[in-house]
Design a protein around this motif. Structure first.
Motif, PDB file in Angstrom:
ATOM      1  N   MET A   1      -2.882   3.631   2.019  1.00  0.00           N
ATOM      2  CA  MET A   1      -3.034   2.464   2.880  1.00  0.00           C
ATOM      3  C   MET A   1      -2.009   1.401   2.541  1.00  0.00           C
ATOM      4  O   MET A   1      -1.386   0.827   3.431  1.00  0.00           O
ATOM      5  CB  MET A   1      -4.448   1.884   2.734  1.00  0.00           C
ATOM      6  N   TYR A   2      -1.796   1.131   1.258  1.00  0.00           N
ATOM      7  CA  TYR A   2      -0.844   0.088   0.879  1.00  0.00           C
ATOM      8  C   TYR A   2       0.603   0.499   1.128  1.00  0.00           C
ATOM      9  O   TYR A   2       1.438  -0.341   1.435  1.00  0.00           O
ATOM     10  CB  TYR A   2      -1.068  -0.388  -0.559  1.00  0.00           C
ATOM     11  N   ILE A   3       0.902   1.779   1.009  1.00  0.00           N
ATOM     12  CA  ILE A   3       2.253   2.247   1.352  1.00  0.00           C
ATOM     13  C   ILE A   3       2.504   2.032   2.850  1.00  0.00           C
ATOM     14  O   ILE A   3       3.532   1.481   3.249  1.00  0.00           O
ATOM     15  CB  ILE A   3       2.449   3.727   0.975  1.00  0.00           C
ATOM     16  N   ILE A   4       1.544   2.441   3.668  1.00  0.00           N
ATOM     17  CA  ILE A   4       1.686   2.293   5.113  1.00  0.00           C
ATOM     18  C   ILE A   4       1.718   0.823   5.502  1.00  0.00           C
ATOM     19  O   ILE A   4       2.568   0.394   6.294  1.00  0.00           O
ATOM     20  CB  ILE A   4       0.552   3.041   5.847  1.00  0.00           C
ATOM     21  N   PHE A   5       0.804   0.034   4.948  1.00  0.00           N
ATOM     22  CA  PHE A   5       0.729  -1.383   5.291  1.00  0.00           C
ATOM     23  C   PHE A   5       2.005  -2.122   4.899  1.00  0.00           C
ATOM     24  O   PHE A   5       2.564  -2.876   5.692  1.00  0.00           O
ATOM     25  CB  PHE A   5      -0.482  -2.049   4.634  1.00  0.00           C
ATOM     26  N   THR A   6       2.475  -1.911   3.680  1.00  0.00           N
ATOM     27  CA  THR A   6       3.679  -2.591   3.212  1.00  0.00           C
ATOM     28  C   THR A   6       4.888  -2.191   4.044  1.00  0.00           C
ATOM     29  O   THR A   6       5.729  -3.034   4.385  1.00  0.00           O
ATOM     30  CB  THR A   6       3.912  -2.319   1.713  1.00  0.00           C
ATOM     31  N   SER A   7       4.961  -0.929   4.428  1.00  0.00           N
ATOM     32  CA  SER A   7       6.040  -0.478   5.310  1.00  0.00           C
ATOM     33  C   SER A   7       5.950  -1.158   6.671  1.00  0.00           C
ATOM     34  O   SER A   7       6.975  -1.573   7.238  1.00  0.00           O
ATOM     35  CB  SER A   7       5.983   1.043   5.490  1.00  0.00           C
ATOM     36  N   GLY A   8       4.739  -1.288   7.197  1.00  0.00           N
ATOM     37  CA  GLY A   8       4.549  -1.957   8.476  1.00  0.00           C
ATOM     38  C   GLY A   8       4.937  -3.424   8.425  1.00  0.00           C
ATOM     39  O   GLY A   8       5.570  -3.940   9.350  1.00  0.00           O
ATOM     40  N   VAL A   9       4.575  -4.094   7.342  1.00  0.00           N
ATOM     41  CA  VAL A   9       4.945  -5.504   7.177  1.00  0.00           C
ATOM     42  C   VAL A   9       6.463  -5.644   7.119  1.00  0.00           C
ATOM     43  O   VAL A   9       7.038  -6.561   7.709  1.00  0.00           O
ATOM     44  CB  VAL A   9       4.280  -6.109   5.925  1.00  0.00           C
ATOM     45  N   PHE A  10       7.118  -4.723   6.430  1.00  0.00           N
ATOM     46  CA  PHE A  10       8.575  -4.753   6.362  1.00  0.00           C
ATOM     47  C   PHE A  10       9.185  -4.580   7.754  1.00  0.00           C
ATOM     48  O   PHE A  10      10.142  -5.271   8.116  1.00  0.00           O
ATOM     49  CB  PHE A  10       9.094  -3.688   5.395  1.00  0.00           C
ATOM     50  N   CYS A  11       8.603  -3.679   8.549  1.00  0.00           N
ATOM     51  CA  CYS A  11       9.086  -3.498   9.924  1.00  0.00           C
ATOM     52  C   CYS A  11       8.877  -4.765  10.754  1.00  0.00           C
ATOM     53  O   CYS A  11       9.752  -5.142  11.540  1.00  0.00           O
ATOM     54  CB  CYS A  11       8.389  -2.310  10.584  1.00  0.00           C
ATOM     55  N   TRP A  12       7.730  -5.434  10.594  1.00  0.00           N
ATOM     56  CA  TRP A  12       7.497  -6.713  11.283  1.00  0.00           C
ATOM     57  C   TRP A  12       8.526  -7.750  10.869  1.00  0.00           C
ATOM     58  O   TRP A  12       9.010  -8.532  11.690  1.00  0.00           O
ATOM     59  CB  TRP A  12       6.097  -7.253  10.992  1.00  0.00           C
ATOM     60  N   LEU A  13       8.873  -7.753   9.597  1.00  0.00           N
ATOM     61  CA  LEU A  13       9.894  -8.679   9.104  1.00  0.00           C
ATOM     62  C   LEU A  13      11.232  -8.406   9.790  1.00  0.00           C
ATOM     63  O   LEU A  13      11.887  -9.335  10.279  1.00  0.00           O
ATOM     64  CB  LEU A  13      10.032  -8.554   7.581  1.00  0.00           C
ATOM     65  N   LEU A  14      11.633  -7.161   9.855  1.00  0.00           N
ATOM     66  CA  LEU A  14      12.879  -6.806  10.534  1.00  0.00           C
ATOM     67  C   LEU A  14      12.820  -7.157  12.019  1.00  0.00           C
ATOM     68  O   LEU A  14      13.800  -7.657  12.587  1.00  0.00           O
ATOM     69  CB  LEU A  14      13.181  -5.312  10.356  1.00  0.00           C
TER      70      LEU A  14
END
Length: 83
Positions: free
Chosen positions: A38-51
């Motif tokens: 969950m944290y791998i997916i969530f952190t990746s998603g947050v990074f995509c939102w940042l981009l």
């Protein structure tokens, strides 16, 4: 103007929601109940939102996701390190 304020409030609230978890995890180093996938997916998603925010030059999205990324990445690192 209203849309930027709404985005800022939404970003602030979702970002603040991570502060207690990050504080508790950094303080106790207890990560047993945290889901690694969950944290791998969530952190990746947050990074995509940042981009995404950077691409749109949408600073409420950028600011919220920089802080949320730092907090979630900190929890993720603790989970990987102390598992």
């Amino acid at each position: 103007m209203f849309i930027d304020m709404l985005g800022s409030v939404a970003g602030l609230l979702t970002t603040i929601s991570f502060v207690p978890q990050a504080y508790q995890t950094l303080k106790t180093r207890e990560t047993h109940s945290i889901s690694l996938p969950m944290y791998i997916i969530f952190t990746s998603g947050v990074f995509c939102w940042l981009l995404y925010g950077l691409a749109l030059n949408a600073w409420p999205i950028v600011a919220a996701n920089i802080v949320t990324f730092i907090l979630s990445a900190s929890i993720l690192v603790m989970k990987i390190r102390y598992g």
